[in-house]
Enzyme design. Structure first.
Site, PDB file in Angstrom:
ATOM      1  N   GLN A  42      30.599  65.836  65.095  1.00  0.00           N
ATOM      2  CA  GLN A  42      30.513  64.506  64.493  1.00  0.00           C
ATOM      3  C   GLN A  42      29.222  63.792  64.858  1.00  0.00           C
ATOM      4  OE1 GLN A  42      34.293  63.160  66.041  1.00  0.00           O
ATOM      5  NE2 GLN A  42      33.784  64.084  67.999  1.00  0.00           N
ATOM      6  N   GLY A 150      43.137  69.963  69.581  1.00  0.00           N
ATOM      7  CA  GLY A 150      44.450  69.576  70.084  1.00  0.00           C
ATOM      8  C   GLY A 150      45.598  70.195  69.304  1.00  0.00           C
ATOM      9  N   ASP A 167      45.156  60.158  71.504  1.00  0.00           N
ATOM     10  CA  ASP A 167      44.065  59.176  71.387  1.00  0.00           C
ATOM     11  C   ASP A 167      42.991  59.779  70.497  1.00  0.00           C
ATOM     12  OD1 ASP A 167      41.549  57.774  73.627  1.00  0.00           O
ATOM     13  OD2 ASP A 167      42.300  57.124  71.674  1.00  0.00           O
ATOM     14  N   THR A 169      40.561  60.178  66.796  1.00  0.00           N
ATOM     15  CA  THR A 169      39.802  59.442  65.797  1.00  0.00           C
ATOM     16  C   THR A 169      40.746  59.178  64.625  1.00  0.00           C
ATOM     17  OG1 THR A 169      39.072  61.667  65.162  1.00  0.00           O
ATOM     18  CG2 THR A 169      37.506  60.331  66.392  1.00  0.00           C
TER      19      THR A 169
END
Ligand code: SAM
Length: 294
Positions: A42, A150, A167, A169
């Site tokens: 990113q 994840g 947690d 984006t």
């Protein structure tokens, strides 16, 4: 200056504009750019802002600021851990800035906190440019850092956890897979009986479809008790932020105020946002959010 990018050498009047919504922009004056690069996954920028302090943005979306990070990190860590009451192992998916890891490790009863972050650069650059957020958390002997996707981790690991904290984006780019039914099914697989899952779930006033979408998907993934609590994070534009809650044990959500107060006192936590009273109040949703979920 338009869009979520910054000039090579910013002048005093330069702005970073968040590009999350087509018709609305949130602008941050750039006092100084500290770091900017295209990582493996990113676009990353860390800059100084006179009001929020240091700001991390990924793909032109604000992730965390040193000024208001305590709100979100305390509510994402202390609500599930204190509601559980006997957590020993916690999994954090995403969270490479280390803020939730820091707050979770304040619970001395925890034996292990595993953080699975897809982008190593986020961890390294937050340690370098925003050290107040992770503090010493990545050096804690209870911390296990895994650089991986994840979704793949929860599908493959043999480890089990009492609390899982997502947690991530927003549901775009590498984070999209963290809002799928298959991922929630994987999260349920790695939870111990009565375990709790919480996840960042957007700002309902502006991201109207996100909460109903994840509600359906977490239910379809098999969770018996699914809901939300809320917190007001100043740099997450648009009012209250929804934090998703899922468990197979509804009693964990309806915990008695006296029990919460006792657990909070025993944990000896000094907090800037979280209180046991606010914990319970945060599950009382405004009517418009309730309507979105019907
Ligand atoms: N609190 C912020 C929010 O609510 O928008 C999120 C902050 S945290 C920095 C988000 C992290 O999720 C990023 O570091 C990103 O690299 C990570 N991430 C995105 N997709 C991921 C995936 N599939 N697996 C693991 N981590 C992921």
């Amino acid at each position: 200056m338009t869009g979520g990018s910054a000039p090579a050498s910013p002048g005093p009047a330069d702005w970073f504009e968040e590009k999350l919504y087509p018709d609305i922009r949130q602008g941050f004056a750039i006092a100084k750019i500290l770091h900017r690069e295209r990582t493996e996954h990113q676009d990353l920028i860390i800059f100084e802002n006179p009001v929020y302090g240091r700001v991390l943005a990924l793909d032109a979306i604000v992730q965390v600021t040193t000024g208001d990070e305590f709100v979100y990190h305390e509510m994402m860590a202390h609500v599930p851990i204190l509601a559980h009451g006997a957590a020993r192992r916690v999994l954090i998916v995403g969270g490479g800035d280390g803020g939730i890891l820091r707050e979770a490790l304040r619970h001395r009863a925890l034996e292990r906190v595993t953080l699975v972050e897809i982008d190593r650069a986020v961890v390294d650059l937050c340690l370098e440019w925003m050290p107040s957020i992770p503090g010493k958390a990545f050096r804690d002997r209870r911390t296990e850092l895994v650089i991986a996707d994840g979704a793949r981790y929860v599908a493959e690991t043999d480890e089990r956890f009492d609390v899982v904290i997502i947690d991530s984006t927003d549901p775009v780019g590498p984070g999209e897979v963290l809002f799928t039914e298959a991922f929630y099914r994987g999260c349920r697989r790695v939870l111990t009986p009565g375990g709790i899952l919480v996840n960042q779930n957007g700002v309902p006033f502006l991201q109207r479809d996100e909460a109903p979408m994840t509600l359906r998907r977490r239910r379809r993934a098999g969770f018996h008790d699914v809901g939300f609590y809320v917190a007001a994070v100043p740099s997450y534009y648009g009012g209250l932020m929804a934090l998703g809650w899922a468990s197979d044990d509804r009693r964990k959500r309806e915990i008695a105020p006296a029990t919460l107060a006792r657990r909070f006192a025993a944990a000896k936590l000094r907090t800037k946002y979280y209180t046991p009273e606010l914990h319970r109040a945060a599950f009382a949703l405004p009517a418009f959010i309730g309507d979105q979920l019907r």
